[in-house]
Design a protein around this motif. Structure first.
Motif, PDB file in Angstrom:
ATOM      1  N   HIS A 247       6.069   6.016  -7.088  1.00 36.91           N
ATOM      2  CA  HIS A 247       5.258   6.452  -5.948  1.00 36.91           C
ATOM      3  C   HIS A 247       5.979   6.257  -4.607  1.00 36.91           C
ATOM      4  CE1 HIS A 247       1.966   7.058  -8.665  1.00 36.91           C
ATOM      5  NE2 HIS A 247       2.018   5.801  -9.072  1.00 36.91           N
ATOM      6  N   THR A 248       7.245   5.880  -4.651  1.00 33.67           N
ATOM      7  CA  THR A 248       8.018   5.697  -3.416  1.00 33.67           C
ATOM      8  C   THR A 248       8.144   7.013  -2.663  1.00 33.67           C
ATOM      9  OG1 THR A 248       9.305   3.944  -4.474  1.00 33.67           O
ATOM     10  CG2 THR A 248      10.218   4.911  -2.474  1.00 33.67           C
TER      11      THR A 248
ATOM     12  N   LEU B 264       5.842   7.996  12.581  1.00 33.78           N
ATOM     13  CA  LEU B 264       5.284   8.522  11.334  1.00 33.78           C
ATOM     14  C   LEU B 264       4.267   7.566  10.732  1.00 33.78           C
ATOM     15  CD1 LEU B 264       5.278  10.597   9.008  1.00 33.78           C
ATOM     16  CD2 LEU B 264       7.173   9.310   7.992  1.00 33.78           C
ATOM     17  N   LEU B 265       4.607   6.288  10.692  1.00 37.23           N
ATOM     18  CA  LEU B 265       3.687   5.311  10.117  1.00 37.23           C
ATOM     19  C   LEU B 265       2.374   5.272  10.896  1.00 37.23           C
ATOM     20  CD1 LEU B 265       6.161   2.376   9.336  1.00 37.23           C
ATOM     21  CD2 LEU B 265       5.162   3.993   7.712  1.00 37.23           C
ATOM     22  N   GLU B 266       2.474   5.286  12.213  1.00 38.76           N
ATOM     23  CA  GLU B 266       1.262   5.253  13.029  1.00 38.76           C
ATOM     24  C   GLU B 266       0.428   6.521  12.837  1.00 38.76           C
ATOM     25  OE1 GLU B 266       1.836   2.364  16.775  1.00 38.76           O
ATOM     26  OE2 GLU B 266       2.927   4.250  16.958  1.00 38.76           O
ATOM     27  N   SER B 267       1.102   7.654  12.648  1.00 45.31           N
ATOM     28  CA  SER B 267       0.366   8.905  12.426  1.00 45.31           C
ATOM     29  C   SER B 267      -0.403   8.875  11.113  1.00 45.31           C
ATOM     30  CB  SER B 267       1.331  10.101  12.428  1.00 45.31           C
ATOM     31  OG  SER B 267       2.101  10.154  11.225  1.00 45.31           O
TER      32      SER B 267
ATOM     33  N   LEU C 233       3.889  -3.313   8.988  1.00 44.00           N
ATOM     34  CA  LEU C 233       4.985  -2.942   8.095  1.00 44.00           C
ATOM     35  C   LEU C 233       5.726  -4.177   7.608  1.00 44.00           C
ATOM     36  CD1 LEU C 233       8.025  -3.233   9.560  1.00 44.00           C
ATOM     37  CD2 LEU C 233       7.191  -1.269  10.849  1.00 44.00           C
ATOM     38  N   ILE C 234       6.378  -4.011   6.475  1.00 49.17           N
ATOM     39  CA  ILE C 234       7.319  -4.997   5.965  1.00 49.17           C
ATOM     40  C   ILE C 234       8.704  -4.367   6.039  1.00 49.17           C
ATOM     41  CG2 ILE C 234       8.064  -6.330   3.967  1.00 49.17           C
ATOM     42  CD1 ILE C 234       5.255  -6.582   3.071  1.00 49.17           C
TER      43      ILE C 234
ATOM     44  N   ASP D 247       0.830  -1.205   0.000  1.00 47.96           N
ATOM     45  CA  ASP D 247       0.000   0.000   0.000  1.00 47.96           C
ATOM     46  C   ASP D 247       0.865   1.255   0.000  1.00 47.96           C
ATOM     47  OD1 ASP D 247      -2.363  -1.537   0.162  1.00 47.96           O
ATOM     48  OD2 ASP D 247      -2.125  -1.727   2.324  1.00 47.96           O
ATOM     49  N   LEU D 248       2.016   1.171   0.619  1.00 54.21           N
ATOM     50  CA  LEU D 248       2.930   2.309   0.699  1.00 54.21           C
ATOM     51  C   LEU D 248       4.352   1.781   0.699  1.00 54.21           C
ATOM     52  CD1 LEU D 248       3.559   5.352   1.297  1.00 54.21           C
ATOM     53  CD2 LEU D 248       3.371   4.778   3.737  1.00 54.21           C
TER      54      LEU D 248
END
Length: 231
Positions: free
Chosen positions: A59-60, A80-83, A89-90, A32-33
Motif C-alpha cells: 500500500h506504499t 501534498l500531505l496537508e492537502s 509526519l514521521i 496511516d500512510l
C-alpha cells in the motif's frame, strides 16, 4: 519520507536490505500512510525500486521529484500531505536503520498520537549523547515502566554539542514543522543538497529553541554508508 538518490549516488542496495528487515517493515505497517519519495532519479530505476518495496508493503505510495532542488521536494511533499488532511509526519530516510524494540516503539508512537507533543526525536541522541545526570535534570513523561520521554529543546541539544535540529528520524506536527523549522525562509533559499539544508534548519532550531523531545531508547540509527554527494 526518505529521498532516494538525492545525493547523486546509487542507494538501491539500501532498499535490498530494507525489504529483508522484518522490523523495518512492521514499523511502517503502523502508519496511516506510508509514502516513499524519489529525488532526481531515473524513472525506470524508481519503478524498479518501487516494485521491490511494494513486494513487502503493497500500500506504499510513491512520488518522483525531478529537476528541482532538495528543499523544493520537501516543500511540495508537505503541501501534498496537508492537502490530504494529514497533520503529522514521521521522517525516516533510507539510511536510517531501526535497531530498537518494536513493542517500545509502538508504545511511544501511540503516546504521541494521543497526546499533545509537537516534535519528538526517535534517533540515537538520548542514549548516545545525553548523560544520565543531564537526562535526570529534564522534565519527563513516563510512558511505561522505564520508558520515558524527556521534554528537551534545541538549547539542550546545543549544550550537548549537537545540532539544534537535523534530519535524523523524528515525528512532528506538520504545522509546527512549517512554522518553526522548515519555514518559508528555508524554502526561499532553494538548497541544492541535504547538508546545506540541514545547516539552515539547525539555525532555525536554535533561533526558535524548538521543542525536540527525546526517548530513553535507541529506535533508529543513521549510517551514512553512501557518503556525501550533491543533489
Amino acid at each position: 519520507f526518505p529521498s532516494h538518490d538525492s545525493d547523486g549516488k546509487d542507494r538501491e542496495f539500501l532498499i535490498d536490505y530494507f525489504i529483508k528487515n522484518k522490523d523495518q517493515i512492521e514499523i511502517r505497517k503502523m502508519f496511516d500512510l506510508h509514502m516513499y519519495t524519489f529525488h532526481n532519479i531515473e524513472v525506470e530505476k524508481s519503478k524498479r525500486i518501487a516494485t521491490k518495496i511494494k513486494s513487502v508493503l503493497p500500500h506504499t505510495q510513491f512520488l518522483l521529484y525531478k529537476n528541482m532542488t532538495f528543499s523544493e521536494t520537501i516543500k511540495r511533499q508537505l503541501d501534498l500531505l496537508e492537502s490530504k488532511g494529514i497533520t503529522d509526519l514521521i521522517w525516516i530516510q533510507d539510511d536510517d536503520f531501526f535497531t530498537g524494540e518494536l513493542n517500545d516503539f509502538q508504545k511511544i508512537y501511540n503516546y504521541y498520537k494521543h497526546n499533545e507533543i509537537n516534535h519528538l526525536n526517535i534517533g540515537i541522541y538520548c542514549e548516545k549523547n545525553f548523560s544520565k545526570d543531564k537526562k535526570e535534570s529534564y522534565d519527563k513523561i513516563e510512558v511505561d515502566d522505564n520508558l520515558f520521554i524527556y521534554k528537551t529543546r534545541a538549547c539542550d541539544f546545543q549544550d550537548n554539542n549537537l545540532f539544534g535540529m537535523d534530519n535524523s528520524p523524528f515525528i512532528c506536527s506538520i504545522k509546527y514543522l512549517r512554522e518553526k523549522i522548515y519555514t518559508n525562509e528555508v524554502f526561499s533559499f532553494n538548497h541544492f543538497n541535504a547538508y546545506d539544508l540541514e545547516g539552515h534548519i539547525n539555525i532555525n532550531g536554535k533561533k526558535n529553541n524548538i521543542e525536540r523531545y527525546i526517548v530513553n531508547r535507541v529506535f533508529f540509527e543513521p549510517h551514512n554508508i553512501v557518503g556525501m554527494g550533491v543533489s
